[in-house]
Design a protein around this motif. Structure first.
Motif, short mmCIF file in Angstrom:
data_model
loop_
_atom_site.label_atom_id
_atom_site.label_comp_id
_atom_site.label_asym_id
_atom_site.label_seq_id
_atom_site.Cartn_x
_atom_site.Cartn_y
_atom_site.Cartn_z
N PRO A 45 0.82 -1.21 0.00
CA PRO A 45 0.00 0.00 0.00
C PRO A 45 0.86 1.26 0.00
N ALA A 46 0.21 2.39 -0.22
CA ALA A 46 0.93 3.68 -0.36
C ALA A 46 1.73 4.01 0.89
N PRO A 47 2.91 4.63 0.71
CA PRO A 47 3.64 5.18 1.87
C PRO A 47 2.80 6.24 2.57
N LEU A 48 3.08 6.49 3.82
CA LEU A 48 2.27 7.45 4.59
C LEU A 48 2.71 8.89 4.37
N GLY A 49 3.75 9.11 3.57
CA GLY A 49 4.24 10.47 3.33
C GLY A 49 3.37 11.24 2.36
N GLU A 50 3.55 12.56 2.37
CA GLU A 50 2.78 13.45 1.49
C GLU A 50 3.21 13.27 0.03
N PRO A 51 2.26 13.10 -0.89
CA PRO A 51 2.62 13.02 -2.32
C PRO A 51 3.35 14.28 -2.75
N GLY A 52 4.34 14.10 -3.65
CA GLY A 52 5.11 15.23 -4.14
C GLY A 52 6.29 15.59 -3.27
N LYS A 53 6.45 14.89 -2.13
CA LYS A 53 7.54 15.18 -1.21
C LYS A 53 8.49 13.96 -1.13
N PRO A 54 9.74 14.20 -0.71
CA PRO A 54 10.66 13.07 -0.51
C PRO A 54 10.15 12.14 0.60
N PHE A 55 10.45 10.86 0.46
CA PHE A 55 10.04 9.88 1.47
C PHE A 55 11.20 8.91 1.70
N SER A 56 11.68 8.89 2.94
CA SER A 56 12.83 8.04 3.28
C SER A 56 12.48 6.56 3.12
N ARG A 57 13.44 5.77 2.68
CA ARG A 57 13.28 4.32 2.50
C ARG A 57 12.15 3.97 1.52
N LEU A 58 12.00 4.79 0.50
CA LEU A 58 10.94 4.55 -0.49
C LEU A 58 11.13 3.20 -1.18
N TRP A 59 12.38 2.70 -1.19
CA TRP A 59 12.65 1.41 -1.85
C TRP A 59 11.91 0.24 -1.19
N ASP A 60 11.31 0.46 -0.02
CA ASP A 60 10.51 -0.61 0.62
C ASP A 60 9.10 -0.69 0.04
N TYR A 61 8.77 0.22 -0.89
CA TYR A 61 7.41 0.29 -1.43
C TYR A 61 7.42 -0.09 -2.91
N GLU A 62 6.36 0.27 -3.63
CA GLU A 62 6.29 0.05 -5.08
C GLU A 62 7.00 1.22 -5.75
N VAL A 63 8.10 0.94 -6.45
CA VAL A 63 8.90 2.03 -7.02
C VAL A 63 9.48 1.65 -8.38
N VAL A 64 9.83 2.69 -9.14
CA VAL A 64 10.72 2.57 -10.29
C VAL A 64 11.93 3.44 -9.98
N GLU A 65 13.12 2.91 -10.27
CA GLU A 65 14.36 3.60 -9.91
C GLU A 65 15.25 3.74 -11.13
N ALA A 66 16.00 4.85 -11.17
CA ALA A 66 17.00 5.06 -12.23
C ALA A 66 18.29 5.52 -11.58
N PHE A 67 19.40 4.97 -12.05
CA PHE A 67 20.73 5.29 -11.51
C PHE A 67 21.59 5.85 -12.63
N PHE A 68 22.23 6.99 -12.39
CA PHE A 68 23.10 7.64 -13.37
C PHE A 68 24.50 7.69 -12.76
N LEU A 69 25.47 7.05 -13.41
CA LEU A 69 26.78 6.79 -12.81
C LEU A 69 27.92 7.36 -13.66
N ASN A 70 28.94 7.87 -12.99
CA ASN A 70 30.24 8.08 -13.62
C ASN A 70 31.12 6.92 -13.14
N ASP A 71 31.44 6.00 -14.04
CA ASP A 71 32.11 4.77 -13.59
C ASP A 71 33.60 4.98 -13.29
N ARG A 72 34.13 6.16 -13.65
CA ARG A 72 35.54 6.42 -13.30
C ARG A 72 35.67 6.89 -11.85
#
Length: 199
Positions: A45-72
């Motif tokens: 179910p939805a996190p208890l945080g306000e929509p549009g705001k950051p939410f700590s440990r969001l990875w425990d919920y339903e998410v899509v993630e993107a990572f942008f890396l400089n490999d050097r």
């Protein structure tokens, strides 16, 4: 110009059993526009945080993630967005080395019965210098049914017995060339945020 990435495998290289979550990147005025379209499982179910705001440990919920890396340098930006409107941005230096988190983000969500779409405006200031690698992930489900999906998964021959999903395996990220979006003469703008890490 835009780039499209469909997350068609689980983290350990098995095909997903549903419409894949898809990410599009395109140039925005002051950064990248990241669009997401994904199935809506509403689990957990939805996190208890306000929509549009950051939410700590969001990875425990339903998410899509993107990572942008400089490999050097091993510096990367992690962007997490959720169908309920919360988000989480982390700046990392070295694997799992979070040094800044819960940054503000302009993020809009449209949710339908079985699908959701999101738009995140990522300013260049959040990106480490000279990004050249990328990966993306989707997570949903609860308990034993939790599913971890990856754009560039761990190849099956690399799997160890008892291995758990780990989205910070930077060695499996693949090439991303922002000039493909921005034009060959483009140079990534300097980031005051990342400069502050090195001063």
């Amino acid at each position: 110009m835009k780039m499209e990435f469909a997350i068609k495998h689980t983290w350990d290289s098995l095909p997903v059993s549903h419409e894949p979550a898809t990410i599009w990147l395109k140039s925005d005025n002051v950064g990248l526009l990241m669009k997401v379209s994904a199935p809506f499982f509403n689990d957990p179910p939805a996190p208890l945080g306000e929509p549009g705001k950051p939410f700590s440990r969001l990875w425990d919920y339903e998410v899509v993630e993107a990572f942008f890396l400089n490999d050097r340098t091993g510096q990367y930006l992690e962007v997490e967005v959720c169908p309920h409107g919360q988000h989480l941005l982390l700046l990392l230096s070295g694997r799992r080395g979070v040094w800044k988190e819960e940054l503000a983000l302009e993020f809009e969500v449209t949710r339908m019965k079985n699908k959701w779409e999101g738009k995140a405006h990522l300013p260049w200031n959040y990106f480490p210098p000279c990004i050249n690698k990328f990966n993306a992930f989707a997570i949903h489900g609860s308990g034993e049914e939790r599913k971890y999906e990856a754009l560039y998964p761990v190849p099956q021959h690399e799997l160890q017995e008892g291995q758990k999903p780990d989205f910070h395996r930077l060695e499996f990220f693949e090439d991303l060339n922002p000039k493909g979006l921005m034009g060959e003469d483009w140079k990534q703008p300097e980031s005051d945020t990342w400069k502050s890490l090195n001063n």
